[in-house]
Design a protein around this motif. Sequence first.
Motif, PDB file in Angstrom:
ATOM      1  N   LEU A 194       0.798  -1.221   0.000  1.00 14.71           N
ATOM      2  CA  LEU A 194       0.000   0.000   0.000  1.00 14.71           C
ATOM      3  C   LEU A 194       0.834   1.276   0.000  1.00 14.71           C
ATOM      4  N   GLY A 195       2.019   1.232   0.565  1.00 17.55           N
ATOM      5  CA  GLY A 195       2.821   2.446   0.659  1.00 17.55           C
ATOM      6  C   GLY A 195       2.497   3.299   1.874  1.00 17.55           C
ATOM      7  N   GLN A 196       1.497   2.884   2.643  1.00 15.81           N
ATOM      8  CA  GLN A 196       1.149   3.583   3.882  1.00 15.81           C
ATOM      9  C   GLN A 196       0.488   2.597   4.838  1.00 15.81           C
ATOM     10  N   ALA A 197       0.526   2.938   6.110  1.00 13.81           N
ATOM     11  CA  ALA A 197       0.061   2.009   7.140  1.00 13.81           C
ATOM     12  C   ALA A 197      -1.436   1.758   7.040  1.00 13.81           C
ATOM     13  N   VAL A 198      -1.823   0.544   7.447  1.00  9.84           N
ATOM     14  CA  VAL A 198      -3.232   0.163   7.469  1.00  9.84           C
ATOM     15  C   VAL A 198      -3.468  -0.775   8.653  1.00  9.84           C
ATOM     16  N   THR A 199      -4.641  -0.736   9.215  1.00 12.76           N
ATOM     17  CA  THR A 199      -4.979  -1.650  10.307  1.00 12.76           C
ATOM     18  C   THR A 199      -5.645  -2.896   9.740  1.00 12.76           C
ATOM     19  N   GLY A 220       5.207  -5.808   6.960  1.00 10.53           N
ATOM     20  CA  GLY A 220       6.025  -4.729   6.426  1.00 10.53           C
ATOM     21  C   GLY A 220       6.583  -3.862   7.538  1.00 10.53           C
ATOM     22  N   ASP A 221       7.638  -3.125   7.234  1.00  5.63           N
ATOM     23  CA  ASP A 221       8.277  -2.273   8.241  1.00  5.63           C
ATOM     24  C   ASP A 221       7.331  -1.195   8.760  1.00  5.63           C
ATOM     25  N   ASN A 222       6.456  -0.708   7.889  1.00  2.49           N
ATOM     26  CA  ASN A 222       5.540   0.365   8.277  1.00  2.49           C
ATOM     27  C   ASN A 222       4.090  -0.108   8.355  1.00  2.49           C
ATOM     28  N   GLN A 223       3.929  -1.431   8.520  1.00  2.00           N
ATOM     29  CA  GLN A 223       2.574  -1.989   8.554  1.00  2.00           C
ATOM     30  C   GLN A 223       1.786  -1.589   7.299  1.00  2.00           C
TER      31      GLN A 223
END
Length: 302
Positions: A52-57, A80-83
């Motif tokens: 995604l390129g950005q965090a997600v729950t 991923g490193d940034n979830q």
Amino acid sequence: MNFKKQFDFVKNRNKFFAASVILCLIGLVALLISGLNLGVDFKAGTSIDISLGQAVTKEKANQIFTAAIEREPSVLTIGGDNQDRVSARFDEVLSDDNVRKVQDAFKTEFGENVSQEVNTVSPDIARELALKALYGVLIASVAVSIYVSIRFEWRFATAVVITTLYDAFVVIGLFAIFQLEVDLPFVAAILTTIGYSINDKIVIFDRIRENQRFTKVKTDEDLSTMINNSIWQTMSRNINTVVTILIAAICLFIFGSESIKLFALAKIIGLASGAYSSICIASPLWFLLKSRSNKKKVKAAA
């Protein structure tokens, strides 16, 4: 050095045998009750990995799947490193239209930088992969038995095959107990375990065979002493080899991607089991076989 003289692996063989049997029984019960948690490689279905390129729950990702195709994944993980990586598995094969809907839904929510990788396995392919994995383990075991029988003798081969299959079963049993996912990398880890396990055992048995030439074995005590000496003479080599590989496997588990963590974990379990069985089970098992053979020769001579 005193520890070498005090600890007798052959004398304590029943303790090792009992512990190993208990572990195998627990693993067998887990297999019969729960079975293996088969991954998409051995179970028909579709797996989708989305970056995604950005965090997600996890809750948000689940909502997007439900809204897009009106069904929830059977397994959903965020990594991923940034979830920012979503891994989902569906027990049924998703149509191309549904796969497209999933990608469009995540792009609508997170932008055009979303990318996804889809892996679909049909029921026929899943069965074929499972059978080939089983054949691979069986063929490897038979090949090992033939090689050791030619290189050494049938008693060595029997001990090697039994303990190598034990090592493989320990990995399978623990994965069944904790319901960890089993996929193709897991099979690779099993075959790797068999290879390293055989190497450990061959090192010890080669030393036993060498010491046999210079040792007059008249009693079981003489045989036991010779085996224990052989184990201790190869101990540093076995430990150094196993520790070196374990360090690499542990680094893979800690720093590797989500896709190889279970592979690394299976290797760690297999390497530890292989080192244990080579020292504590294989050699004492050969002692039992050799001792019985010697007693039969004595009776025949009498």
